[in-house]
Design a protein around this motif. Structure first.
Motif, mmCIF file in Angstrom:
data_model
loop_
_atom_site.group_PDB
_atom_site.id
_atom_site.type_symbol
_atom_site.label_atom_id
_atom_site.label_comp_id
_atom_site.label_asym_id
_atom_site.label_seq_id
_atom_site.Cartn_x
_atom_site.Cartn_y
_atom_site.Cartn_z
ATOM 1 N N GLN A 13 0.840 -1.197 0.000
ATOM 2 C CA GLN A 13 0.000 0.000 0.000
ATOM 3 C C GLN A 13 0.876 1.249 0.000
ATOM 4 O OE1 GLN A 13 -3.120 0.367 -0.220
ATOM 5 N NE2 GLN A 13 -3.516 2.440 0.523
ATOM 6 N N GLU A 14 1.876 1.226 0.877
ATOM 7 C CA GLU A 14 2.776 2.360 1.030
ATOM 8 C C GLU A 14 3.532 2.626 -0.271
ATOM 9 O OE1 GLU A 14 6.618 2.732 3.642
ATOM 10 O OE2 GLU A 14 4.900 2.143 4.857
ATOM 11 N N ASN A 15 3.936 1.555 -0.939
ATOM 12 C CA ASN A 15 4.642 1.682 -2.207
ATOM 13 C C ASN A 15 3.776 2.311 -3.284
ATOM 14 O OD1 ASN A 15 7.220 0.958 -1.863
ATOM 15 N ND2 ASN A 15 6.958 -1.194 -2.411
ATOM 16 N N THR A 16 2.507 1.874 -3.323
ATOM 17 C CA THR A 16 1.592 2.427 -4.317
ATOM 18 C C THR A 16 1.415 3.920 -4.079
ATOM 19 O OG1 THR A 16 0.452 0.374 -3.876
ATOM 20 C CG2 THR A 16 -0.519 1.800 -5.511
ATOM 21 N N MET A 17 1.362 4.291 -2.805
ATOM 22 C CA MET A 17 1.242 5.712 -2.466
ATOM 23 C C MET A 17 2.392 6.503 -3.077
ATOM 24 S SD MET A 17 -1.360 6.529 -1.075
ATOM 25 C CE MET A 17 -2.778 5.833 -0.355
ATOM 26 N N LEU A 43 3.939 11.348 -8.803
ATOM 27 C CA LEU A 43 3.211 11.945 -9.935
ATOM 28 C C LEU A 43 2.665 13.323 -9.594
ATOM 29 C CD1 LEU A 43 1.164 9.060 -11.585
ATOM 30 C CD2 LEU A 43 2.953 10.444 -12.625
ATOM 31 N N GLU A 44 2.306 13.508 -8.335
ATOM 32 C CA GLU A 44 1.778 14.807 -7.947
ATOM 33 C C GLU A 44 2.845 15.890 -8.081
ATOM 34 O OE1 GLU A 44 0.356 15.258 -3.911
ATOM 35 O OE2 GLU A 44 -1.265 16.546 -4.603
ATOM 36 N N LYS A 45 4.102 15.487 -7.837
ATOM 37 C CA LYS A 45 5.208 16.443 -7.963
ATOM 38 C C LYS A 45 5.618 16.611 -9.418
ATOM 39 C CE LYS A 45 7.517 15.336 -3.769
ATOM 40 N NZ LYS A 45 8.691 14.571 -3.403
ATOM 41 N N ASP A 46 5.585 15.538 -10.190
ATOM 42 C CA ASP A 46 6.020 15.598 -11.588
ATOM 43 C C ASP A 46 5.142 14.678 -12.426
ATOM 44 O OD1 ASP A 46 7.214 15.593 -14.035
ATOM 45 O OD2 ASP A 46 9.208 15.020 -13.325
ATOM 46 N N ARG A 99 -10.987 8.252 -11.146
ATOM 47 C CA ARG A 99 -10.838 9.683 -10.856
ATOM 48 C C ARG A 99 -10.125 9.936 -9.533
ATOM 49 N NH1 ARG A 99 -12.526 13.567 -13.573
ATOM 50 N NH2 ARG A 99 -13.320 14.894 -11.916
ATOM 51 N N VAL A 100 -9.169 9.065 -9.234
ATOM 52 C CA VAL A 100 -8.234 9.345 -8.137
ATOM 53 C C VAL A 100 -7.218 10.332 -8.690
ATOM 54 C CG1 VAL A 100 -6.359 8.371 -6.756
ATOM 55 C CG2 VAL A 100 -8.521 7.138 -6.968
ATOM 56 N N ILE A 101 -6.770 10.061 -9.897
ATOM 57 C CA ILE A 101 -5.988 11.049 -10.648
ATOM 58 C C ILE A 101 -7.001 11.858 -11.446
ATOM 59 C CG2 ILE A 101 -4.345 11.402 -12.526
ATOM 60 C CD1 ILE A 101 -2.920 8.858 -11.604
ATOM 61 N N LEU A 102 -7.116 13.134 -11.132
ATOM 62 C CA LEU A 102 -8.128 13.964 -11.789
ATOM 63 C C LEU A 102 -7.648 14.477 -13.133
ATOM 64 C CD1 LEU A 102 -9.375 15.905 -8.659
ATOM 65 C CD2 LEU A 102 -10.507 14.027 -9.841
ATOM 66 N N LYS A 103 -6.414 14.982 -13.138
ATOM 67 C CA LYS A 103 -5.816 15.365 -14.412
ATOM 68 C C LYS A 103 -4.328 15.583 -14.220
ATOM 69 C CE LYS A 103 -6.632 20.365 -14.190
ATOM 70 N NZ LYS A 103 -7.128 21.520 -14.939
ATOM 71 N N TYR A 104 -3.608 15.733 -15.330
ATOM 72 C CA TYR A 104 -2.183 16.036 -15.278
ATOM 73 C C TYR A 104 -2.032 17.483 -15.708
ATOM 74 C CZ TYR A 104 -1.793 10.969 -15.234
ATOM 75 O OH TYR A 104 -1.900 9.653 -14.908
ATOM 76 N N LYS A 105 -1.502 18.307 -14.835
ATOM 77 C CA LYS A 105 -1.428 19.708 -15.230
ATOM 78 C C LYS A 105 -0.041 20.293 -15.026
ATOM 79 C CE LYS A 105 -2.640 22.515 -11.443
ATOM 80 N NZ LYS A 105 -3.553 23.529 -10.946
ATOM 81 N N THR A 106 0.143 21.477 -15.574
ATOM 82 C CA THR A 106 1.428 22.148 -15.512
ATOM 83 C C THR A 106 1.276 23.466 -14.779
ATOM 84 O OG1 THR A 106 1.905 21.193 -17.661
ATOM 85 C CG2 THR A 106 3.320 23.001 -16.961
#
Ligand SMILES: Cc1ncc(COP(=O)(O)O)c(C=O)c1O
Lengths: 164, 399
Positions: free
Chosen positions: A3-7, A13-16, A46-53
């Motif tokens: 679980q921790e690894n998946t986190m 991804l949230e950072k990059d 929709r855990v990942i909502l979108k990839y933004k810059t």
């Protein structure tokens, strides 16, 4: 442990957002196929909502006006604040919409090209809404930090190239 | 008193003692001037975090300065800091040290090393240490008129120092064993079971152990065992630790020693004349670090772990065998496939691909055939360095 690894995938991804599955796999030690599966599922759920810059528009000479608008509303029977929030968030000018505790109820981050544009939205769209009792508009004068990023570059690394 | 009068200076060379003339300069800094003059170099040659100190720690030091904390502290350090360390050692390792006379605040582990050697060694006493090891280990023994005795370690044995190898080198002049795990430059960690064998040897031969645990919090998927926690070892261990690595506080120059009263008193005796005390603002910052930097440390460890994986996998992908480091923030890949010496490799790599690494031989003869690469570097830089090194290996691989 798993679980921790998946986190770690999501935190990275949230950072990059541009990290590839191969890179994520190398970073976390999770096989690439599994990374892909996890990411795909998160996109679908929709855990990942979108990839933004994150862009510093001011540096490009683009004017953009931001305002934090406090809204007092009368809650409605059965739906509480949700239905008014829905009304509000459908306007594209409403960048972010929150229900807040304290002296007002709904906080909206509004963006526009000019102060005039923001003012028109508040006075002509927002304020006349049925349950809206009052609004207070705070124009943002300067942005220092956004989404965890310090605008203007922060401190920079002052490390020497070779140390013990 | 005449002995203390300075020698007449004849030539500039004559005024330097033979002992210092013979002390070799640190192999790490060899290419330093060169790198400083080159552009576009990616350096994996560093030995410190790429994080600045967590803000709340810096803020505590700024507050201390604002409040006028600009004076000396007691020689042994601020009582609050020693108290906090005593608490930390109990809760973290189950070790109970009396804050009044069993803990000394030092100017980094570096000063601790120097003090302990001067405190325990008679001229000609031997101190056993692994090869390769951190550059200051042999130097600190040498400067205290002791003799560093190196135990070869190798990749096959995961760069762990082994009790049986130590035993062969024990003489009647052996005073102590100096270990530092997780290790610089290899990233090796020794499991508890094997440390126990070391402890038995120490007991049997009536030795002391100097344990440098500055990387103790930086371990990945394994546990670090504090040497003093082993049966019978607390009395025999001089525990050296500091804030440099785990809290990203290298520039603050703050660390500590914990040991039995007699040794701490002796170390403090030297410290009071040579250093007086560690900087007060750094001591205040250290108190704040102990109070609440657990989360930041954890996040840094997680990030190092990710970069560690990327680097180790990267080396293997470009054809370098790489021992899996379990602690600290260094990878120690073998460059033997190129047929070059570590120095040749490092120099050529710097000139041809602008990647700076440290030749393994800077850490002892057993480092020949290896290079030290620090992964406390941003991921894009690590990836770019690996790309450049990949090209370099392809070009320089015989056959
Ligand atoms: C193994 C080891 N011990 C001690 C030190 C020095 O630590 P400090 O900054 O506490 O003097 C270093 C720094 O690179 C190190 O690698």
């Amino acid at each position: 442990m798993k679980q921790e690894n998946t986190m770690q995938i999501f935190e990275a991804l949230e950072k990059d957002a541009r990290l590839t599955h191969a890179q994520l796999s190398a970073m976390t030690g999770i096989p690439e196929a599994e990374v892909e599966k996890t990411v795909k599922k998160a996109e679908k759920d929709r855990v990942i909502l979108k990839y933004k810059t994150a862009i510093d528009w001011a540096k490009l000479g683009e004017e953009q006006v931001w305002a934090l608008v406090e809204v007092k509303v009368a809650p409605q029977r059965d739906v509480g604040f949700d239905s008014i929030a829905e009304r509000i968030y459908k306007f594209p000018q409403a960048h972010s919409v929150y229900l807040a505790s304290g002296t007002y109820d709904v906080a909206i981050l509004v963006s526009g090209k000019t102060m005039q544009e923001v003012a028109v939205f508040v006075s002509e769209k927002l304020a006349p809404l049925d349950t809206v009792q009052s609004t207070v508009t705070h124009f943002i004068l300067k942005r220092y930090k956004e989404d965890g990023e310090i605008l203007g570059g922060g401190e920079g690394l002052k490390r020497l190239p070779i140390t013990p | 008193m005449s002995k203390l009068h300075p020698r007449k200076l004849k030539t500039s060379k004559n005024c330097i003692s033979g002992k210092v003339q013979e002390l070799p300069p640190s192999g790490i800094r060899k290419f330093f001037d060169l790198i400083a003059s080159m552009e576009g170099v990616i350096s994996l040659g560093v030995g410190e975090p790429d994080y600045t100190t967590p803000w709340h720690i810096r803020e505590a030091a700024i507050y201390a300065l604002e409040k006028g904390y600009t004076m000396y502290t007691s020689n042994s350090g601020l009582p609050e800091l020693r108290q906090a360390l005593s608490g930390y050692l109990i809760s973290h390792d189950g070790l109970s040290y009396n804050p009044t006379d069993e803990i000394l605040i030092t100017v980094g582990v570096s000063e601790g090393l120097d003090l302990v050697m001067r405190a325990i060694l008679e001229p000609g006493d031997e101190v056993i240490m692994p090869d390769p090891c951190y550059v200051a280990y042999p130097a600190s023994v040498y400067l205290a008129d002791g003799i560093p005795v190196r135990v070869p370690t190798n990749e096959e044995n995961a760069f762990k120092i082994k009790a049986e190898d130590i035993e062969k080198l024990i003489t009647d002049r052996t005073r102590a064993i100096l270990i530092g795990y997780p290790a610089n430059p290899t990233g090796a960690v020794i499991p508890k079971e094997e440390l126990k064998q070391l402890a038995e040897l120490v007991q049997e031969h009536d030795l002391l152990v100097i344990s440098d645990e500055v990387y103790g919090q930086l371990v990945y998927g394994v546990e670090h065992t504090c040497f003093a926690t082993l049966p019978g070892m607390k009395e025999r261990t001089i525990l050296l630790n500091g804030f440099s690595k785990a809290y990203a506080m290298t520039g603050w120059r703050i660390g500590y020693a914990a040991a039995q009263t007699d040794i701490i008193k002796a170390m403090n005796k030297i410290h009071q004349y040579t250093m007086l005390c560690a900087p007060i603002m750094s001591q205040m910052a250290a108190i704040e670090a102990l109070k609440g930097a657990g989360k930041e440390v954890q996040e840094m460890v997680r990030d190092y772990d990710q970069r560690r994986r990327v680097m180790v996998k990267g080396f293997r992908d470009i054809g370098l065998s790489c021992f899996e480091p379990k602690g600290a923030f260094y990878a120690f890949p073998s460059i033997k496939v190129t047929g070059m010496t570590s120095e040749e490799f490092s120099e050529k790599l710097l000139f041809e691909e602008k990647v700076a690494v440290v030749p393994g031989t800077a850490f002892g003869q057993c480092g020949e055939g290896y290079i030290r690469c620090c992964y406390a570097t941003s991921l894009p830089e690590i990836e770019e360095a690996l790309k450049r090194m990949g090209k370099f290996i392809k070009r320089n691989r015989p056959g």
